[in-house]
Structures are given as structure tokens and as C-alpha cells.
Enzyme design. Structure first.
Site, PDB file in Angstrom:
ATOM      1  N   CYS A  46      16.362 -55.709   2.495  1.00  0.00           N
ATOM      2  CA  CYS A  46      15.113 -56.577   2.538  1.00  0.00           C
ATOM      3  C   CYS A  46      15.493 -57.720   3.307  1.00  0.00           C
ATOM      4  CB  CYS A  46      16.560 -57.319   1.202  1.00  0.00           C
ATOM      5  SG  CYS A  46      16.733 -56.274   0.216  1.00  0.00           S
TER       6      CYS A  46
ATOM      7  N   ARG B 148      11.243 -53.264   8.800  1.00  0.00           N
ATOM      8  CA  ARG B 148      12.498 -53.114   8.735  1.00  0.00           C
ATOM      9  C   ARG B 148      13.185 -52.420   6.904  1.00  0.00           C
ATOM     10  NH1 ARG B 148      16.246 -57.814   8.977  1.00  0.00           N
ATOM     11  NH2 ARG B 148      17.555 -57.706   7.283  1.00  0.00           N
TER      12      ARG B 148
ATOM     13  N   TRP C 161      13.838 -53.872  -0.915  1.00  0.00           N
ATOM     14  CA  TRP C 161      14.212 -52.501  -0.329  1.00  0.00           C
ATOM     15  C   TRP C 161      15.326 -51.935  -1.851  1.00  0.00           C
ATOM     16  CZ3 TRP C 161      18.575 -49.476   0.972  1.00  0.00           C
ATOM     17  CH2 TRP C 161      18.800 -47.890   0.958  1.00  0.00           C
TER      18      TRP C 161
ATOM     19  N   ASN D  22      19.078 -61.415  -0.427  1.00  0.00           N
ATOM     20  CA  ASN D  22      19.513 -60.216   0.385  1.00  0.00           C
ATOM     21  C   ASN D  22      21.345 -59.635   0.148  1.00  0.00           C
ATOM     22  OD1 ASN D  22      17.284 -60.262   1.589  1.00  0.00           O
ATOM     23  ND2 ASN D  22      17.348 -60.398   3.666  1.00  0.00           N
ATOM     24  N   GLY D  23      21.488 -58.211  -0.500  1.00  0.00           N
ATOM     25  CA  GLY D  23      22.273 -58.249  -0.630  1.00  0.00           C
ATOM     26  C   GLY D  23      22.976 -57.658  -1.768  1.00  0.00           C
TER      27      GLY D  23
ATOM     28  N   GLU E 146      21.013 -36.085  17.903  1.00  0.00           N
ATOM     29  CA  GLU E 146      20.086 -37.387  17.422  1.00  0.00           C
ATOM     30  C   GLU E 146      18.113 -36.873  17.271  1.00  0.00           C
ATOM     31  OE1 GLU E 146      19.789 -39.444  17.286  1.00  0.00           O
ATOM     32  OE2 GLU E 146      17.819 -41.306  18.384  1.00  0.00           O
TER      33      GLU E 146
ATOM     34  N   LYS F 289      15.722 -37.303  14.624  1.00  0.00           N
ATOM     35  CA  LYS F 289      15.081 -38.504  14.703  1.00  0.00           C
ATOM     36  C   LYS F 289      13.455 -38.133  14.381  1.00  0.00           C
ATOM     37  CE  LYS F 289      15.270 -41.559  15.587  1.00  0.00           C
ATOM     38  NZ  LYS F 289      16.419 -41.953  16.168  1.00  0.00           N
TER      39      LYS F 289
ATOM     40  N   GLU G  35      13.492 -38.486  10.098  1.00  0.00           N
ATOM     41  CA  GLU G  35      13.516 -39.618   9.546  1.00  0.00           C
ATOM     42  C   GLU G  35      12.177 -40.315   9.638  1.00  0.00           C
ATOM     43  OE1 GLU G  35      15.485 -42.938  10.969  1.00  0.00           O
ATOM     44  OE2 GLU G  35      15.352 -42.512  13.084  1.00  0.00           O
TER      45      GLU G  35
ATOM     46  N   HIS H  85      27.672 -18.818  13.408  1.00  0.00           N
ATOM     47  CA  HIS H  85      28.882 -19.076  12.860  1.00  0.00           C
ATOM     48  C   HIS H  85      28.120 -18.979  11.148  1.00  0.00           C
ATOM     49  CE1 HIS H  85      32.504 -18.616  15.231  1.00  0.00           C
ATOM     50  NE2 HIS H  85      31.462 -19.373  16.277  1.00  0.00           N
TER      51      HIS H  85
ATOM     52  N   LYS I 114      15.287 -50.280   8.554  1.00  0.00           N
ATOM     53  CA  LYS I 114      15.877 -50.871  10.343  1.00  0.00           C
ATOM     54  C   LYS I 114      16.726 -51.345   9.694  1.00  0.00           C
ATOM     55  CE  LYS I 114      15.559 -50.964  14.093  1.00  0.00           C
ATOM     56  NZ  LYS I 114      16.166 -50.172  14.837  1.00  0.00           N
TER      57      LYS I 114
END
Ligand code: M6R
Length: 624
Positions: free
Chosen positions: A2, A27, A75, A104-105, A497, A501, A504, A520, A619
Site C-alpha cells: 500500500c 509498489r 494491496w 498501511n499496515g 534467483e 525472477k 515473478e 533426486h 515492491k
């Protein structure tokens, strides 16, 4: 996550707030809203989707003329993305004044508060925890917004950054924080607040920050707005118990150019391409070749504790976790200190044992990730020395650590972290050499690594030159929905990584793992045409990686290999080869990750996706 923007001052507020929200779009969010105090009272507009939808709504409905307002990108956490769940939320006081809140929170005790307020006659329209806060402030409002906010926050448990306005006080904006970031900009005859400096920088570079449990009352206005004079601005900062606190005005180290696209199609591409420069900035002033030493002023006060440390515990989430894993290898290899990297979210809840001499390292681009912050606090409480490897200067994690090293790679806007990862790995390399030199590494060895580190900006530039070739290779495989990323040693976290990438931003399912682990179980996934990306640079495990490549080929998989420049041998096994300069193994991740960033970027663009606004992602993840 948010975003909050608020303004009180001389300029018409609606467009200014919308522009601020656009700066926060990166964000991640699903809905947006605005509230303005107008001559006719409080005017609120909310919509689902992009900020431009809200902008259209404001323009078409009209009536948002005013000089005091707040706005928000949401969000979803409590309640689905919908207009009624979007902020601002409102409450009505007993005298009929309207209060609007953006938040926010998370308000953790919202169920109990909601019952209390419902019993008092408040009627709720949304499923959010924020509406509880709006109604609680309204319930406690008796004409002084600052006092009502303080009283309400004394009843609240959870995390918040809030901005609050009332139609009864047309010159006053009240804001507060606990656990979520909030910055107050002091502009000419005005105040502008935001959860992120990028929404402030167009107005001022003079800022204040609040500590947890602090409240700011910002007033700007004239007794007679028509004449506009005399115009008065004043602010006051207190705790939620109404004890005055003084806050220093700071200079924001950010310029507008850094947060604009500068001719690139996407922030992610811009940030990938500017890595030579950002890593040059990260290294600047930190390498002393003559003395064969690393200069890290931020760690000096703790140097004795760090050198004698018995164990380093690195903690982070997402991409920063992958950088932390590389840090684990670096600290063990170069400084010979036992080190271990853990997901912050797991560390916190497993009753961790922290022995004497433990150094906890929080790795974070934003410095606001809730899990990382909580893990850091947990480690500190149990006696660890805490250091931060953080990009955002003055962020909560940076302020909560005993010492630290900033990345200095500049603001990262793209939701997919790229230059911050390379900055984190570079800083962790510097820390390992800083300690290694004081423990047992010879000057010659340190000097050799430093010489190589200084070449990194040029090495990265050379890798970036292959962007078009990587694009063409990706284009041949982008229709495939399952990819594997494999590497060994230092390049195992790079494989993780690469997979993160890709998934996402392109929504292709990808998994990263140690190359040997494939046998395995995951080898069962490989079929004709499945793309398998190997990080197969020359080093101690090169031959073993080549064997793994052959195992994939034997099952029809398509091999895309990141390989050392001049390695002609690998071409016979790979469908595509992405060359990187030959560097010592501990420094390889800094160059081997670059082609993987480009693979993800090109895959997402080829699939027609919005690279900078991937679905469901934020973000900075400020909820646990
Ligand atoms: O701001 P942080 O570095 O603490 O963020 C940690 C993760 O949320 C972040 O790296 C996330 O995984 C990114 N989307 C990766 O590109």
C-alpha cells in the site's frame, strides 16, 4: 505494498495527490482512492484497478477542489480488492464531523474494536481493519483531530502508517506511524507526506521522519482562504501519549531523474542496464588498493565484535534471501566464519538459539520488509549484534541495527529486484574481505580480489551487450510453461534467483535448485523441449555441471548455459550459450546473475506482460 500520499498547503490538491499515487504505483496495489476537504465537505473517490481509473473518476465526477487531502493505493490484506474496501475509510463523529483515514499496515485487534464500535452504533461498509480505525478516531473526536488520533492509537495493536483529515479542520493533516514507513516533506507553504520518498521528491528535499508511536500534526492555511493571507504553516510532533518530541529536518538524497524511466520501456530494464554504474557507486570509496583493505565506515565501531564473532546469521526474504545465501558462502570461504542464511519468516518462529558472539545480518533492499525486521528484532532480543545490508537510507531496518553497510545502488523501482541483488552480493563480498583481512587472509589475496572487484562494472557492461542474443534465445522457448534453473556452489543461489525472477514477472513456473539435486526427483519433469538453464561457468565444479547438462540432454531437455567467455567446449552441449567474463569463483554471482535477469525480462515482454507491475506482487512487503 500500500502507498500513502497526503498534502496540505496552497496548491489544488487533487491532481497533486494523483501524481503522487502514480509515483507509488511500482509498489504494487489493486485499488486506489482519494479524499479532499472541499468547501462542501469531504469528497471521496475510490476505484478498483490502476490509478488512471481513479484519475478519470476524479475528472469526470468533479467536486474535488480543495487544498487538503489524502490518497492511497491499496494491496488487499483484509477483504478482496473492491471499491468499498479501498481507502480512504470514513467515520462520523457524534457531532456529525466526517473523518477520513488512509492506512498501511494491519490492525491486529480490529475484531474487538469493531464489536465495541458496532455497539456504539457505527455501521461498517467494508471488510477492512482500516475502517475500524476511521470509526474509532471519529468516536473519540471532539474537535481536535490530533488528540483523537493519539487516543485511538493508544487502543490499537498492530502496525500502521496513517494519514487522517476531518472536514471540521480544513487546514490540518495528522499522520502517525508504528512499523510502517512514513515521510513528511516540508515544502514551500505546505506539507506533503508519503510512504515513500518518490512521491515527495517533486515537492521538496527537506524531510522529517517519525519513530514508532509518534504523531505529527501539520497545519497550513490562512484564516481567510479567499485572500490567502496571512498564510501560516506549523507542525508539531508528539508521542501517542501527547508528549512533545523533536525531530530533525533531513535532506533527501534522491533526485527526480533517478525515479524516472529515462528512455527505457520499463524500470526493470533501466535498472538492469544501469548496473555497471550502480555497482561503481556501491564500490566507491570502499576499496583501498594501496593498503589492500576494504573501507566500511559503517562497521568500524563494531569491528572487534565482528572479527571475533563465532557465527554470522543472515536473514532475509525473496531475492535478498538469495543474496544472503551467497553471503553465507562468502563469509565461510573468505573470512572462515561459520555462517548460515535463513528465511526471516522461519527464523522468527522456531525459537532460535543465539549463542554469544552471534552477528545477525538483515539483508533488505527496502529496509521495511516485515518478516526481516521481525527476525532482526528477535535476534537482537536474544543477544545478537545486529548489522544491516540495506539500500534505502534511513529505513526501519537500517535504523534498528547496531551498524551497517548501505548498498548505494540508487532507488530500485522495478518490483523485480535486480540491481539491489547485485549490490547486496557486492556488499557481502566486501564484508567478507573486510573480516577476512583481519582474520587470516594475506594482503596479496585481498588485493587480488579487490582488483577483480574494481573490474566488475566493466564485466557487467560486457554481459549486458548480449541482451539481444539472450532475447532471441528466450523467444525460442518462451511458450514453455515449466523451466528449471540449476547451478552449484556459489552459483546455486544464482539459480534460485534466476527461477524467482522468471516466475515473478513472466508467470512461467520455474524452479531453481543445486544441479546435483535434479537427479533426486526433479529429473522426472524433464521431457522433450523443456528449457533448463544451467549456470555452468569454469570453476571447481565445472566438470560435474557438464555431466548434469548431459543428463538433461539425454532426456530431450533444451539447455541454455551461462558459461565463461572463451569456453568453446560447452557449445556442443548447449542450445544457447550466454557468455560472462572469467572471474574468481567467489565473485561469479555478480556476473552470472545478469543473463538470468535478462532471460526473465525478455520472457515477460515476449509474453506481453506488464513487467513493472506484475500481478499480485508488491515492491515492499510490509505485512508478515
Ligand atoms: O526489500 P527487501 O529486499 O527486503 O524485499 C525482499 C523481497 O520481498 C524481494 O526481494 C522480493 O522477493 C522481490 N519481488 C524479488 O524480485
Amino acid at each position: 505494498m500500500c502507498g500513502i500520499v497526503g498534502y496540505v498547503g496552497r496548491k489544488p490538491v487533487a491532481n497533486l495527490l494523483i501524481e503522487g499515487l502514480k509515483r507509488l504505483e511500482y509498489r504494487g496495489y489493486d485499488s486506489a482512492g482519494i479524499a479532499v476537504v472541499t468547501e462542501k465537505g469531504l469528497k471521496v473517490g475510490r476505484s478498483v484497478g490502476r490509478v488512471r481509473v481513479l484519475e478519470e473518476l476524479v475528472q469526470t465526477t468533479g467536486g474535488f477542489e480543495g487544498f487538503l487531502g489524502i490518497a492511497h493505493t491499496r494491496w488487499a490484506t483484509h477483504g478482496s480488492p473492491s471499491e468499498r474496501n479501498a481507502h480512504p475509510h470514513r467515520g462520523t463523529s457524534r457531532k456529525g464531523d466526517t473523518i477520513a483515514v488512509v492506512h498501511n499496515g494491519i490492525i491486529e485487534n480490529y475484531v474487538a474494536l469493531k464489536k465495541y464500535l458496532t455497539d456504539k452504533g457505527h455501521v461498517f461498509e467494508s471488510e477492512t481493519d482500516t475502517e475500524v480505525l476511521a470509526k474509532l478516531i471519529a468516536e473519540l473526536y471532539d474537535g481536535n483531530l490530533e488528540h483523537a488520533v493519539q487516543s485511538a492509537l493508544r487502543e490499537v495493536t498492530g502496525a500502521y502508517a496513517i494519514a487522517v483529515i476531518s472536514d471540521h479542520e480544513p487546514h490540518t493533516l495528522v499522520c502517525a506511524r508504528k512499523g510502517s514507513p512514513l515521510i513528511i516533506g516540508i515544502a514551500e507553504n505546505a506539507y506533503v507526506i508519503a510512504s515513500d520518498p518518490s512521491a515527495i521528491i517533486a515537492h521538496t528535499t527537506q524531510v522529517l521522519t517519525l519513530d514508532d508511536y509518534q504523531v505529527a500534526r501539520l497545519c497550513a492555511g490562512a484564516a481567510d482562504r479567499a485572500s490567502g493571507e496571512p498564510w501560516a504553516v506549523e507542525f508539531r510532533t508528539t508521542t501517542i501519549d501527547n508528549v512533545p518530541v523533536s525531530r530533525d529536518v533531513q535532506e533527501l538524497e534522491l533526485d527526480l531523474q533517478q525515479i524516472e524511466l529515462g528512455g527505457y520501456d520499463h524500470f526493470m530494464l533501466k535498472e538492469i542496464m544501469e548496473q555497471p554504474e550502480s555497482i561503481r557507486n556501491c564500490l566507491r570509496g570502499r576499496i583501498d588498493q594501496r593498503e589492500a583493505k576494504v573501507v566500511l565506515g559503517g562497521l568500524n565501531k563494531l569491528v572487534r565484535d565482528l572479527v571475533r564473532a563465532k557465527r554470522f546469521l543472515l536473514t532475509a526474504q525473496g531475492t535478498a534471501y538469495h543474496a544472503g545465501l551467497i553471503g553465507e558462502y562468502l563469509l565461510q570461504d573468505l573470512a572462515k566464519i561459520p555462517a548460515q542464511c535463513e528465511y526471516a519468516s522461519e527464523f522468527r518462529y522456531r525459537n532460535p538459539i543465539i549463542e554469544d558472539g552471534t552477528v545477525a545480518v538483515a539483508v533488505s533492499q527496502s529496509g521495511e520488509t516485515a518478516d526481516t525486521l521481525a527476525a532482526l528484532r528477535e535476534a537482537k532480543e536474544r543477544g545478537a549484534t545486529a548489522i544491516g545490508v540495506v539500500n534505502v537510507v534511513g529505513s526501519t531496518i537500517a535504523r534498528d541495527t547496531d551498524a551497517g553497510v548501505y548498498l548505494h545502488v540508487g532507488p530500485e523501482i522495478g518490483v523485480a529486484s535486480t540491481k539491489a541483488f547485485v549490490g547486496q552480493v557486492t556488499v557481502l563480498t566486501l564484508i567478507a574481505l573486510y573480516l577476512g583481512k583481519r582474520r587470516f587472509l594475506s594482503d596479496d589475496v585481498v588485493r587480488a580480489y579487490l582488483t577483480e572487484l574494481e573490474k566488475m562494472p566493466e564485466h557487467i557492461r560486457r554481459v549486458l551487450e548480449h541482451s539481444d542474443m539472450i532475447h532471441d534465445s528466450v523467444a525460442r522457448h518462451v511458450h514453455r510453461n515449466n523451466w528449471l534453473f540449476l547451478g552449484r556452489g556459489y552459483n546455486y543461489p544464482v539459480a534460485l534467483e534466476g527461477a524467482l525472477k522468471l516466475k515473478e514477472i513472466s508467470y512461467i513456473h520455474a524452479e531453481g535448485m543445486p544441479a546435483a539435486e535434479m537427479k533426486h526427483g526433479p529429473i522426472a519433469l524433464i521431457d522433450e523441449g523443456m528449457p533448463v538453464v544451467f549456470v555452468a561457468t569454469r570453476g571447481s565444479q565445472y566438470d560435474k555441471v557438464i555431466s548434469n547438462i548431459q543428463e538433461v540432454r539425454a532426456r530431450g531437455g533444451r539447455v541454455l548455459a551461462v558459461a565463461t567467455e572463451g569456453d568453446d567446449h560447452i557449445h556442443q552441449y548447449a542450445d544457447a550459450v550466454f557468455p560472462v567474463p572469467d572471474v574468481p569463483e567467489p565473485l561469479q554471482p555478480i556476473v552470472t546473475v545478469i543473463p538470468l535477469q535478462l532471460v526473465a525480462y525478455h520472457a515477460a515482454v515476449l509474453r506481453g506482460l506488464d513487467v513493472d507491475k506484475p500481478r499480485n506482487l508488491a515492491k515492499s512487503v510490509t505485512v508478515e
